[in-house]
Design an enzyme around this catalytic site. Structure first.
Site, PDB file in Angstrom:
ATOM      1  N   GLY A  88       0.718  -1.298   0.072  1.00  0.00           N
ATOM      2  CA  GLY A  88       0.075   0.093  -0.216  1.00  0.00           C
ATOM      3  C   GLY A  88       0.812   1.253   0.109  1.00  0.00           C
ATOM      4  O   GLY A  88       2.099   1.210  -0.462  1.00  0.00           O
ATOM      5  N   ARG A  89       0.270   2.234   0.460  1.00  0.00           N
ATOM      6  CA  ARG A  89       1.107   3.672   0.561  1.00  0.00           C
ATOM      7  C   ARG A  89       1.865   3.715   1.548  1.00  0.00           C
ATOM      8  O   ARG A  89       2.670   4.636   1.772  1.00  0.00           O
ATOM      9  CB  ARG A  89      -0.043   4.838   0.417  1.00  0.00           C
ATOM     10  CG  ARG A  89       0.386   5.713  -0.635  1.00  0.00           C
ATOM     11  CD  ARG A  89      -0.265   6.798  -1.150  1.00  0.00           C
ATOM     12  NE  ARG A  89      -1.763   6.798  -0.556  1.00  0.00           N
ATOM     13  CZ  ARG A  89      -2.283   7.775   0.077  1.00  0.00           C
ATOM     14  NH1 ARG A  89      -1.409   8.637   0.575  1.00  0.00           N
ATOM     15  NH2 ARG A  89      -3.531   7.665   0.310  1.00  0.00           N
ATOM     16  N   GLU A  92       6.055   4.053   2.175  1.00  0.00           N
ATOM     17  CA  GLU A  92       6.749   5.115   1.422  1.00  0.00           C
ATOM     18  C   GLU A  92       7.114   6.327   2.504  1.00  0.00           C
ATOM     19  O   GLU A  92       7.967   6.894   2.538  1.00  0.00           O
ATOM     20  CB  GLU A  92       6.001   5.995   0.382  1.00  0.00           C
ATOM     21  CG  GLU A  92       5.053   6.823   0.903  1.00  0.00           C
ATOM     22  CD  GLU A  92       4.106   7.213  -0.308  1.00  0.00           C
ATOM     23  OE1 GLU A  92       3.344   8.418  -0.171  1.00  0.00           O
ATOM     24  OE2 GLU A  92       4.173   6.904  -1.657  1.00  0.00           O
ATOM     25  N   CYS A 118       3.785  -6.193  -2.509  1.00  0.00           N
ATOM     26  CA  CYS A 118       3.426  -5.024  -2.943  1.00  0.00           C
ATOM     27  C   CYS A 118       4.752  -4.032  -2.671  1.00  0.00           C
ATOM     28  O   CYS A 118       5.609  -4.136  -3.305  1.00  0.00           O
ATOM     29  CB  CYS A 118       1.952  -4.820  -2.639  1.00  0.00           C
ATOM     30  SG  CYS A 118       1.265  -3.254  -3.412  1.00  0.00           S
ATOM     31  N   HIS A 119       4.425  -2.814  -2.230  1.00  0.00           N
ATOM     32  CA  HIS A 119       5.077  -1.774  -2.005  1.00  0.00           C
ATOM     33  C   HIS A 119       5.979  -1.986  -0.496  1.00  0.00           C
ATOM     34  O   HIS A 119       6.733  -1.385  -0.424  1.00  0.00           O
ATOM     35  CB  HIS A 119       4.383  -0.526  -1.836  1.00  0.00           C
ATOM     36  CG  HIS A 119       3.946  -0.060  -3.195  1.00  0.00           C
ATOM     37  ND1 HIS A 119       3.061  -0.445  -3.695  1.00  0.00           N
ATOM     38  CD2 HIS A 119       4.409   1.202  -3.712  1.00  0.00           C
ATOM     39  CE1 HIS A 119       2.710   0.151  -4.946  1.00  0.00           C
ATOM     40  NE2 HIS A 119       3.827   1.241  -4.953  1.00  0.00           N
ATOM     41  N   TYR A 138       5.360  -5.021  -6.156  1.00  0.00           N
ATOM     42  CA  TYR A 138       4.852  -4.493  -6.925  1.00  0.00           C
ATOM     43  C   TYR A 138       5.683  -4.148  -8.336  1.00  0.00           C
ATOM     44  O   TYR A 138       6.679  -3.531  -8.148  1.00  0.00           O
ATOM     45  CB  TYR A 138       3.964  -3.194  -6.559  1.00  0.00           C
ATOM     46  CG  TYR A 138       2.872  -2.808  -7.157  1.00  0.00           C
ATOM     47  CD1 TYR A 138       1.811  -3.548  -7.757  1.00  0.00           C
ATOM     48  CD2 TYR A 138       2.964  -1.459  -7.934  1.00  0.00           C
ATOM     49  CE1 TYR A 138       0.709  -2.956  -8.465  1.00  0.00           C
ATOM     50  CE2 TYR A 138       2.012  -1.147  -8.809  1.00  0.00           C
ATOM     51  CZ  TYR A 138       0.943  -1.908  -9.068  1.00  0.00           C
ATOM     52  OH  TYR A 138      -0.186  -1.304  -9.865  1.00  0.00           O
TER      53      TYR A 138
END
Length: 198
Positions: A88-89, A92, A118-119, A138
């Site tokens: 997900g976000r 980051e 994913c991330h 991802y």
């Protein structure tokens, strides 16, 4: 044998990549602690739902509130058997916390099982632990993890202690491979199944 598993999450992490592994590992009898920097047990993070609808990137919508059940500031990584890093976000910004990177480094230094999806590998890249691994992520994160020294592949992959997947559609295979690394075994009793069918 049940394991103590650390899961590092954050605001707008992918809903399914947090909820599904948390519940699946709990169902198997593992003790899963979900933590987030600067938040305490009982507080909640907001998740995001990412969908793949044929666009050049994913669509993001608001997900659920997910309650943390442990406090990151109280975590001693040495007390845990394995680590899960959802995508997900959130990754980051989570990669900017020294306590997150130090925890990740512990699991790699001790060669304990790590599952990332994913991330999530953005955090592993920032922790500088990927050199020499074969892994996936991802696809948009491919350049970043390759820059950290790994060989990127286009499928769910296990390399030594690290199990990686591209996104939530990979859950079944990703969790199956992580279970193997954890030493879990599901035994089907064919005699019991046959008796139930009678």
């Amino acid at each position: 044998m049940p394991k103590k598993i650390l899961m590092i999450v954050g605001d707008f992490g992918e809903d399914l990549e947090i909820m599904v592994p948390f519940q699946a590992l709990d169902m198997l009898g593992h003790d899963v602690h979900a933590v987030c920097p600067e938040k305490e047990a009982g507080e909640k993070i907001k998740t995001a739902v990412h969908d793949f609808r044929g666009d050049q990137t994913y669509l993001e919508e608001r997900g659920h509130d997910f309650e943390l059940n442990a406090t990151m500031a109280d975590v001693d990584p040495a007390e845990y058997d394995a680590l899960v890093v959802p995508g997900g976000r959130a990754p980051e910004y989570l990669r900017g916390y020294d306590e997150v990177l130090d925890a990740v480094r512990h699991f790699f230094d001790a060669e304990k099982p790590v599952a990332a999806i994913c991330h999530g590998p953005q955090i592993l890249a920032a922790a500088d632990v990927l050199d020499g691994y074969e892994m996936t992520s991802y696809p948009a994160v491919q350049a970043e993890v390759e820059g950290a020294g790994c060989a990127w592949v286009d499928e769910v992959t296990t390399d030594r202690n690290l199990v990686t997947a591209q996104a939530w559609p990979d859950h079944a295979e990703w969790l199956r491979q992580f279970m193997t690394v954890l030493g879990d075994e599901i035994v089907h009793d064919d005699a019991a199944v046959a008796a139930d069918d009678d």
